[in-house]
Motif scaffolding. Structure first.
Motif, short mmCIF file in Angstrom:
data_model
loop_
_atom_site.label_atom_id
_atom_site.label_comp_id
_atom_site.label_asym_id
_atom_site.label_seq_id
_atom_site.Cartn_x
_atom_site.Cartn_y
_atom_site.Cartn_z
N GLU A 156 97.92 50.98 53.59
CA GLU A 156 96.35 50.88 52.99
C GLU A 156 96.03 49.58 53.90
O GLU A 156 96.74 48.49 54.00
CB GLU A 156 96.66 50.67 51.49
N LYS A 157 94.63 49.65 53.93
CA LYS A 157 93.69 48.37 54.35
C LYS A 157 92.78 47.82 53.16
O LYS A 157 92.22 48.77 52.62
CB LYS A 157 93.07 48.88 55.48
N ILE A 158 93.26 46.77 52.56
CA ILE A 158 92.41 46.32 51.20
C ILE A 158 91.15 45.75 51.35
O ILE A 158 90.97 44.84 52.62
CB ILE A 158 93.46 45.42 50.59
N GLU A 159 90.19 46.35 51.20
CA GLU A 159 89.06 45.82 51.37
C GLU A 159 88.20 44.96 50.35
O GLU A 159 87.35 44.09 50.58
CB GLU A 159 87.88 47.06 51.52
N ASP A 160 88.40 45.47 49.21
CA ASP A 160 87.84 44.54 48.09
C ASP A 160 88.38 43.15 47.86
O ASP A 160 89.57 42.86 48.08
CB ASP A 160 88.21 45.29 46.63
N PRO A 161 87.51 42.05 47.80
CA PRO A 161 87.77 40.68 47.81
C PRO A 161 88.79 40.38 46.72
O PRO A 161 89.83 39.49 46.93
CB PRO A 161 86.60 39.78 47.68
N ILE A 162 88.58 40.91 45.54
CA ILE A 162 89.57 40.48 44.52
C ILE A 162 90.84 41.21 44.56
O ILE A 162 91.92 40.35 44.44
CB ILE A 162 88.87 40.99 43.34
N GLU A 163 90.87 42.41 45.14
CA GLU A 163 92.06 42.93 45.37
C GLU A 163 92.84 42.22 46.66
O GLU A 163 94.13 42.22 46.40
CB GLU A 163 91.94 44.42 45.67
N LYS A 164 92.20 41.72 47.62
CA LYS A 164 93.07 40.94 48.44
C LYS A 164 93.69 39.81 48.13
O LYS A 164 94.81 39.59 48.27
CB LYS A 164 91.82 40.41 49.63
N VAL A 165 92.94 39.18 47.25
CA VAL A 165 93.71 37.76 46.46
C VAL A 165 94.66 38.21 45.83
O VAL A 165 96.09 37.58 45.57
CB VAL A 165 92.62 37.22 45.64
N ILE A 183 90.31 35.51 38.39
CA ILE A 183 89.82 35.27 40.15
C ILE A 183 88.55 35.45 40.07
O ILE A 183 87.89 36.19 39.66
CB ILE A 183 90.63 36.36 41.18
N GLU A 184 87.90 34.20 40.72
CA GLU A 184 86.50 34.19 41.09
C GLU A 184 86.20 34.02 42.75
O GLU A 184 86.75 33.08 43.16
CB GLU A 184 85.73 33.12 40.27
N VAL A 185 85.36 34.83 43.34
CA VAL A 185 85.25 34.83 44.61
C VAL A 185 83.86 34.80 44.88
O VAL A 185 83.12 35.43 44.61
CB VAL A 185 85.83 36.21 45.30
N GLY A 186 83.80 33.61 45.91
CA GLY A 186 82.14 33.60 46.62
C GLY A 186 82.43 33.84 47.98
O GLY A 186 83.34 34.53 48.40
N GLU A 187 81.37 33.56 48.75
CA GLU A 187 81.35 33.91 50.11
C GLU A 187 82.25 33.23 50.98
O GLU A 187 83.12 33.67 51.86
CB GLU A 187 80.05 33.69 50.69
N LYS A 188 82.35 32.04 50.50
CA LYS A 188 83.34 31.12 51.38
C LYS A 188 84.42 30.17 50.47
O LYS A 188 85.20 29.43 50.86
CB LYS A 188 82.71 30.10 52.23
N ASP A 189 84.27 30.63 48.90
CA ASP A 189 85.15 29.91 48.09
C ASP A 189 85.89 30.68 47.18
O ASP A 189 85.30 31.94 46.84
CB ASP A 189 84.36 28.90 47.36
N GLY A 221 89.93 33.56 55.63
CA GLY A 221 88.49 33.17 55.58
C GLY A 221 87.84 32.26 54.72
O GLY A 221 86.63 31.96 54.81
N TYR A 222 88.57 32.04 53.65
CA TYR A 222 87.88 31.05 52.56
C TYR A 222 88.26 29.56 53.11
O TYR A 222 89.32 29.31 53.27
CB TYR A 222 88.57 31.51 51.18
N GLU A 223 87.00 28.92 52.61
CA GLU A 223 86.87 27.35 53.49
C GLU A 223 87.38 26.67 52.07
O GLU A 223 88.05 25.57 52.23
CB GLU A 223 85.77 27.29 53.62
N GLU A 224 86.92 27.08 50.76
CA GLU A 224 87.57 26.18 49.75
C GLU A 224 88.17 27.05 48.58
O GLU A 224 87.72 28.15 48.25
CB GLU A 224 86.25 25.74 48.93
#
Length: 351
Positions: A156-165, A183-189, A221-224
């Motif tokens: 599987e290749k995981i696409e959903d940001p929350i599922e990646k974390v 889990i709280e996900v933004g564009e870069k944080d 890819g997350y900066e913060e």
């Protein structure tokens, strides 16, 4: 079909073998592990989540995952220099047989051993030969110098940001229930809250997990990246805050008690002083009365004094008693004066 790129989070099935011998040394399949004799009850089997290019698997395997399609099976050959390294002759050491026997160890060829260096580092090795009072031990990795063969499948290749974390948390802390992680996900944080799991996870394990997870999240890819509780909060000495609050709570009642005890002491002192003052007054009044009551005839003066002694003891205990004694004394004195006047009259009449 979908292909994977560096930085993608995927789930991977694999089985690793030594090319020269066909020995299976690692696998994600439970049944294969049991057949190969490498099954571990503490092991976790099933497709493993990794970030491609992050170094979660051997370098030679990691590099060759890029460009593979999801759902297909591949065979990847990893050379020694990108696997467990080439064999290093310097890592073959010779010891005396006595060094082992003094520690109660009787070495034989193929025996696995572990020694600790002066710096505290532990090295695992395998006895090669025992002859002429000499023992040769190889501290190279067992698969150093070997070519490795990996049979892999990207499940599987995981696409959903929350599922990646969640996948990366599963990689670093496989025993954690990711459903209890907020889990709280933004564009870069991204913020990961482990608050609900504090009573279920050892703090040291959580500290190490957060450190590794921060590196993984920044790689994709997350900066913060922030955690609740943070590593600093987890490393803070336990109960420090509670002890300070407890000291503040305890200090107030102690002050009140001290003030109360001082007031009580003052009252006791006042109570002690009052009787003393009363005694002084009594003695002063008695001295004045005794001087006023001295009659001309010594014999008559002595009798009232003898009668007053028991009264004096009684009257010291209460003010009421003193007043009564004074009144009685005055009445007695007036009677004496009257009697003395009558005696004088009689003496003058006789003359």
């Amino acid at each position: 079909m979908m292909k994977v790129q560096k930085g993608d989070v995927i789930k991977l099935h694999y089985t690793g073998k030594v090319k020269e011998t066909g020995e299976i040394f690692d696998t994600t399949f439970e049944d294969v592990a049991k057949e190969a004799g490498i099954y571990s009850e503490k092991g976790i089997y099933g497709p493993v989540p990794i970030a491609v290019g992050a170094g979660h698997v051997l370098k030679g395997l990691d590099e060759q995952l890029e460009g593979l399609e999801v759902g297909k099976k591949y065979e990847i050959i990893v050379p020694p220099e990108k696997g467990f390294g080439k064999r290093d002759p310097k890592l073959i050491k010779t010891f005396t047989l006595g060094q082992f026997r003094r520690q109660g160890i009787y070495p034989f060829p193929g025996m696995p051993i572990e020694i600790e260096t002066e710096s505290g580092r532990k090295l695992k090795g395998k006895v090669l030969t025992v002859s002429g009072g000499r023992v040769r031990v190889d501290f190279n990795h067992p698969y150093a110098g070997k070519h490795l063969v990996y049979e892999v499948e990207i499940v599987e290749k995981i696409e959903d940001p929350i599922e990646k974390v969640k996948a990366l948390i599963e990689l670093r802390m496989p025993m954690v229930d990711t459903e209890k992680v907020i889990i709280e996900v933004g564009e870069k944080d991204v913020t990961v809250d482990f608050g609900q799991l504090l009573n279920e996870i050892d703090k040291n394990t959580l500290v190490l997990g957060e450190i590794l997870l921060e590196s993984d999240l920044k790689f994709i890819g997350y900066e913060e990246v922030s955690f609740k509780p943070s590593v600093d909060e987890l490393l803070k000495p336990p109960e420090e805050k509670e002890v300070v609050e407890l000291e503040e709570e305890v200090s107030e009642p102690l002050v009140e008690k001290a003030e109360g005890s001082e007031e009580a002491e003052e009252k006791v002192e006042e109570t002690k002083e009052e009787p003393e003052a009363g005694k002084v007054e009594e003695k002063t009044e008695e001295a004045v009365e005794e001087k006023a009551e001295e009659p001309k005839e010594t014999s008559e003066a002595e009798e009232p004094k003898k009668e007053e002694k028991p009264k004096r003891k009684t009257t010291r205990k209460s003010t009421k008693g003193r007043k009564t004694r004074r009144t009685t004394t005055r009445k007695t004195t007036s009677k004496k004066k009257t009697k003395a006047a009558e005696e004088k009259k009689e003496e003058s009449g006789e003359e």
